[in-house]
Design an enzyme around this catalytic site. Structure first.
Site, short mmCIF file in Angstrom:
data_model
loop_
_atom_site.label_atom_id
_atom_site.label_comp_id
_atom_site.label_asym_id
_atom_site.label_seq_id
_atom_site.Cartn_x
_atom_site.Cartn_y
_atom_site.Cartn_z
N ASP A 208 6.27 0.36 -1.87
CA ASP A 208 6.63 -0.08 -0.18
C ASP A 208 6.39 -1.42 -0.16
OD1 ASP A 208 5.27 -0.84 1.93
OD2 ASP A 208 4.20 0.13 2.40
N HIS B 285 10.09 -1.91 -0.09
CA HIS B 285 10.74 -1.47 1.25
C HIS B 285 11.00 -3.01 1.68
CE1 HIS B 285 8.59 2.05 2.74
NE2 HIS B 285 9.25 2.63 1.56
#
Length: 484
Positions: free
Chosen positions: A265, A299
């Site tokens: 993430d 991300h």
């Protein structure tokens, strides 16, 4: 460790021995607790003030994923106070705490996390399903057990019931229904912990170890002061749900340097609470320095938001490398957050193979990986309106991206005072500016497949190399075929 009955053979559960060593050292006034080479299987450990927990090279501290070992405790997750399982490395209101050494802490995340089917190949999905666990009714998400799968619905129904039937308490100026750990116990495996949770602590040092395979976020200091993170490696599988590397939330005076992140993430993320709870707490993330760090997957490389309702300010980022991240420099929020992000300076960033945008300002964040999606509808400006302003980004090189720069400001609160100087990028698209006021572009060199290289939608005060493109009056639409 052997004096406390802990055995590093990977078979014996040595939680009590490790915890006794930490507690005895703290009771003696503090010092260093050394975990020598070996495989140390343990449950969660509670840290103490004036303790340096040193994990030596050749030592692997393996946190067991048996949820019965992890009591539910008051904690934080995604910007709100929540009941969560105790973190594997847990501490609250501590002073002078360090985790050092050349060894490894493994959070046993595979026993906690869900896995989304679209993030796996068909053979990987088949192998995962055959290994045990359960899937949802759509056969799209695998969970380690039924309690974890059903936990979200249980917690939602519990909160709704508590709102109507229980007494309420005040937290950060907001009324919350009273709830006990027993209320949430049936959803314990859903309430997976962050791996390192340090709350309201002062003078923290994380230097040297590898932190990997966390159940949720990996490193999470919240409400802490004087945080130093140096020379660590943070690793999570790229598909790991909520597999953030570092989340500095409402921290003051933090230094992150010479560290490597490869996660599932956002990699290095600055936060300050979510929505009304974050605004009422009013604890900004401020005076943050990030330098000489590398990110290999995530991300976002360096990220601000989306939970930034208490504000983020006084941030300096320099000399970082992002390779293969979804987005490079990522700023995100949405209506409802409120908060102010300001006084941000970023320089000397190198990127390659960025999936989406090299630099992204996205004020319509909806939990998806990219930054597209915006509208022109004007909403009233209230305390729920996020503000991003006074940001300077210099000397960025990016080879390979879907877009070099994307700004998706809010029509009622445009992104204000952004200076981009010395951006060199090869990308599919160039620069897209939507709803911005006061954008300075200087010394930009782009190689793009698509034209125009610069598109302006409803912006004011946009200049390129000192020449106005969008004037101060009126809301301009413009395009520039080539910036070279």
């Amino acid at each position: 460790m052997l004096n406390y009955g802990a055995i590093g053979d990977g078979l014996e559960l040595c939680t009590s021995g490790l915890q006794a060593a930490i507690d005895d050292c703290a009771a003696s006034g503090g010092g260093t607790v050394i975990i020598p080479a070996g495989l140390w299987r343990t449950g969660p450990l509670t840290l103490r003030s004036r303790i340096n927990l040193r994990v030596e090279s050749g030592a692997l501290v393996q946190f067991d994923s048996d949820p019965e070992l992890y009591p539910l405790v008051p904690s934080h997750f995604e910007g709100r106070p929540e009941w969560r399982c105790q973190a594997p490395l847990d501490g609250s209101e501590l002073t002078d705490i360090a985790i050092t050494g050349g060894g490894i802490f493994d959070g046993g995340g595979e026993g906690w996390r869900p896995v989304k089917r679209f993030k796996t190949t068909q053979p990987q999905w088949t192998q995962l399903v055959q290994s045990g666990g359960v899937v949802d009714t759509a056969n799209e998400i695998w969970w380690p057990n039924a309690e974890a799968r059903d936990g979200e619905a249980y917690c939602r129904e519990l909160r709704e019931r508590l709102w109507s039937t229980s007494e309420h308490i005040e937290h950060a100026g907001i009324s919350h229904p009273t709830a006990s750990a027993e209320d949430y116990l049936p959803a314990r495996t859903f309430l997976r912990p962050n791996m390192v949770s340090l709350r309201s602590c002062q003078r923290i040092l994380l230097e040297g170890p590898t932190f990997q395979n966390s159940p949720a976020w990996c490193l999470h200091p919240v409400g802490c002061e004087e945080v130093t993170i140096r020379g660590v490696q943070v690793r999570n599988p790229w598909y790991s749900q909520n597999g953030d590397g570092l989340d500095l939330e409402s921290c003051t005076r933090a230094l992150v340097e010479h560290s490597v992140f490869d996660v599932g993430d956002d990699a290095i993320c600055l936060k300050s609470g979510k929505d009304e709870a974050g605004r009422r707490a009013g604890m900004p993330c401020q005076s943050i320095t990030i330098r000489h760090c590398s990110v290999y997957h995530g991300h976002g490389g360096v990220v601000i938001g989306s939970e930034m309702s208490g504000g983020v300010r006084g941030v300096r980022v320099s000399d970082c490398l992002f390779s293969g991240t979804d987005i490079g420099l990522r700023f995100k929020s949405t209506r409802g957050r409120g908060g102010v992000v300001e006084d941000i300076e970023i320089e000397r960033i190198v990127m390659r193979d960025i999936v989406h945008e090299a630099i992204s300002f996205h004020l319509f964040y909806a939990g998806v990986e990219g930054s597209e999606g915006s509208d022109d509808e004007v909403y009233p400006v209230t305390e729920e309106t996020p503000v991003f302003r006074d940001i300077a980004i210099r000397d960025v090189v990016c080879v390979g991206a879907a877009a070099a720069l994307l700004v998706n400001g809010l029509p009622e609160m445009p992104l204000h005072n952004l200076r981009i100087e010395g951006l060199r990028a090869t990308s599919e698209k160039g620069i897209v500016l939507r709803h911005a006021d006061g954008i300075e572009l200087e010394n930009i060199a782009l190689q793009t497949r698509e034209r125009p290289q610069l598109t302006i939608h409803r912006c004011r005060n946009v200049s390129l190399n000192g020449e106005a493109i969008a004037p101060a009056s009126g809301i301009a639409e413009a395009s520039v075929p080539s910036l070279s």
